[in-house]
Design a protein around this motif. Structure first.
Motif: not given
Length: 379
Positions: A131, A24, A124, A20, A127-128, A120-121, A22, A91
């Protein structure tokens, strides 16, 4: 939806099955090695294994997310693991629907999946992890700017992040890298009840070693992870070469191309003085006819300068009409003073970081050209 299809779980069944990816925007203010403060915060791009929760690749840059960033993540994946994932989950960002990424995935047999919009799950793990980088790394570093989003009116000079800048891009990258690949990899993960390292070893023992193709970060992989120019195909002008961003790039192999033929062109993100051209059955490094003064400027730096140049030309055209002054402005070539010093410092930091990781240049180019400083660069 609990599953992306009817065959495999959403996060994969074995290591390197699903990756995955992504981005930020890191809430941290950085500076250059010379002390110049950057007004742009770094963008962090991470690839994580959906099955083991292991971080697989990391890229930090001041550039906005693009197809070049995604390809750089896959380049870092190969550098660290000598292989590629079977499936990519992303995404619906524009950079993930690019021709470059789709072409790369078709070439290397990677399945490209897009998670449901607003869900978003579906990814997951990434995303976690993004963060966790924010809360456990950036929040502990001097220059953290999260307070500027939450309690701007309560910020005093003593806690103003713009007055407490201590980190540069290389140092921030190493801090995030240590957290992802050393600290977090050996810490108990709540979903597994053991560390990602232990869970991956147990998973390999239970499911067996999977067949995969071994990849090296050689010239072929470096070339395939270089983005195309704005148009992948460029027409060869006899005696001049191919035109990219108003600069003609030449190589002796282009003289053997048929008249008016088009060739595939890829750009070197970290050196605007060269482009890579597919001539027949091989790639060659074409050097700009009048680009030696570019020195070590990056491709994005030249793009920004070109956009600013076009904006000024449009303003001059509206103001002067077809006067001799307007014609002179249209004929003026790109000059060293057209580059923004802050952008130049950012791009120099990005280039230095990737050079230290061995991910900067795909094909060998003349040493004098690569090492030549730009005309207005400080020593």
């Amino acid at each position: 939806v609990p599953r992306l299809d009817n065959r495999y779980p959403v996060h994969g069944t074995h290591p390197h099955d699903v990756c995955e990816i992504d981005h930020t925007k890191g809430n941290i203010v950085l500076k250059s090695t010379t002390g110049l403060e950057f007004k742009t915060k770094p963008t962090v791009t991470i690839g994580v294994d959906g099955h083991t929760a292991h971080a697989r690749a990391l890229v930090m840059s001041f550039d906005p997310p693009s197809a070049a960033t995604v390809l750089l993540v896959l380049r870092d994946y190969v550098r660290r693991h000598h292989r590629l994932p079977r499936t990519l989950i992303t995404d619906n960002g524009k950079e993930f629907h690019s021709h470059e990424l789709e072409f790369f995935c078709r070439m290397f047999g990677i399945e490209l999946r897009f998670r449901s919009p607003g869900e978003p799950r579906g990814a997951a793990m990434i995303e976690r992890l993004l963060g966790a980088v924010e809360t456990e790394v950036f929040s502990e570093m001097e220059g953290n700017s999260l307070i500027m989003k939450e309690n701007t009116r309560e910020v005093t000079a003593g806690v103003d992040p713009w007055r407490r800048v201590k980190w540069d891009l290389y140092g921030a990258y190493k801090a995030v890298e240590q957290y992802l690949f050393e600290v977090r990899a050996q810490r108990v993960h709540p979903a597994h009840g053991q560390s990602p390292d232990e869970f991956e070893a147990a998973s390999r023992k239970a499911t067996g070693e999977r067949e995969f193709r071994m990849f090296k970060l050689d010239e072929n992989m470096m070339l395939m992870t270089c983005p195309h120019a704005k148009r992948p195909k460029r027409k060869v002008i006899r005696g001049r070469g191919v035109n990219v961003n108003g600069i003609y790039y030449r190589h002796e192999a282009l003289d053997r191309v048929k008249r008016n033929a088009s060739v595939e062109v890829r750009v070197e993100p970290f050196n605007a003085s060269v482009v890579y051209v597919n001539v027949g059955d091989r790639w060659v490094a074409a050097v700009g006819n009048s680009s030696r003064w570019l020195g070590r400027r990056t491709y994005r730096e030249v793009e920004i300068a070109r956009r600013e140049e076009q904006r000024i030309k449009q303003l001059n055209a509206k103001r002067d009409g077809v006067s001799p002054r307007a014609l002179k402005n249209q004929m003026r070539p790109l000059r060293p003073e057209d580059f923004d010093p802050a952008v130049a410092a950012q791009q120099a930091a990005i280039r230095a970081l990737n050079e230290s990781l061995g991910m900067a240049t795909a094909l060998p180019v003349p040493a004098g050209l690569v090492d030549a400083p730009a005309a207005n660069d400080a020593p």
